[in-house]
Design a protein around this motif. Sequence first.
Motif, PDB file in Angstrom:
ATOM      1  N   GLY A 140     -44.891  77.757  60.112  1.00 44.35           N
ATOM      2  CA  GLY A 140     -45.220  77.892  58.700  1.00 44.35           C
ATOM      3  C   GLY A 140     -45.721  79.280  58.380  1.00 44.35           C
ATOM      4  N   ILE A 164     -51.156  80.988  55.347  1.00 40.86           N
ATOM      5  CA  ILE A 164     -51.663  80.830  53.986  1.00 40.86           C
ATOM      6  C   ILE A 164     -53.110  81.306  53.877  1.00 40.86           C
ATOM      7  N   ARG A 215     -43.605  80.482  49.837  1.00 39.64           N
ATOM      8  CA  ARG A 215     -43.350  79.204  50.524  1.00 39.64           C
ATOM      9  C   ARG A 215     -41.963  78.671  50.184  1.00 39.64           C
ATOM     10  N   TYR A 222     -39.502  80.746  52.112  1.00 39.20           N
ATOM     11  CA  TYR A 222     -39.563  80.362  53.523  1.00 39.20           C
ATOM     12  C   TYR A 222     -38.716  79.113  53.784  1.00 39.20           C
TER      13      TYR A 222
END
Length: 270
Positions: free
Chosen positions: A198, A201, A218, A221
Amino acid sequence: MSKIAASAKIHPMSFVEDGAIIGENVVVGPFCHVGPKVTLHDDVQLVSHVVVLGCTTVGKGTKIWPSAVIGGDSQSAHHSAVDTTLVIGENCTIREGVTMNTGTVEHGGTTVVGDNNLFLAYAHVAHDCRLGNNIILSNNVMLAGHVTIEDRAILGGGSAVHQFTRVGRQAFIGGLSAVSYDVVPYGMLNGNPGILSGLNIVGMTRAGIERAEIHKVRRAYKQIFEGEGNVRANAAAIREEYLDCPQALEIIDFIATANDRAISSPNRGK
């Protein structure tokens, strides 16, 4: 002859070889060895038992702790006797037992470390690495030769980075991870083998990136790493969509840049 500023303080139990250049307010504590081709800029501090060798330049305000060996020859099997260099920037903290090597002739001859970096105990920076600014290498991090670490990346304790690999800006590498492939900017990688898990963040938020921008990144991504095509094709396909989002564009352009290593992904390594 050495060029030693009048304000420098060199402990009588240390050895500074002829030819070294020592700036204003430099402190060389006890039992240090400074080689003849070393430059220590103003306000550098060698706490004690520090070895600085080779054609090494240490930037203003950098502090080096005991048992660090800075500027040793590269550990490449192809190392030649020709002088190569190590350049360390300003205001770095280099803790106990850290090792940094000079470059190799075959690849430009210089290892470069930027400003305001923190190297915790026993981290290793190998030959021809390129490190940006505001980076943290935690305890026992190992960088192989020719690694590139971009600004504000954080590498957790005991992680290892394969030669010629890039770690993008503000990426986060979990402790004990094996980094075998390039890690995109803002990416978070964990495990051995390392899997992209991920985005960082927390780091993006701390850097002041607005929530709306984070949501765009995001989305990009997911399009890149969950799309039907391969990673490079997916990134190229969405570039025009994110011209107003510099963080997403940074990831897309990072992927588009040719390199010897592939791109880490949520699937690569499984």
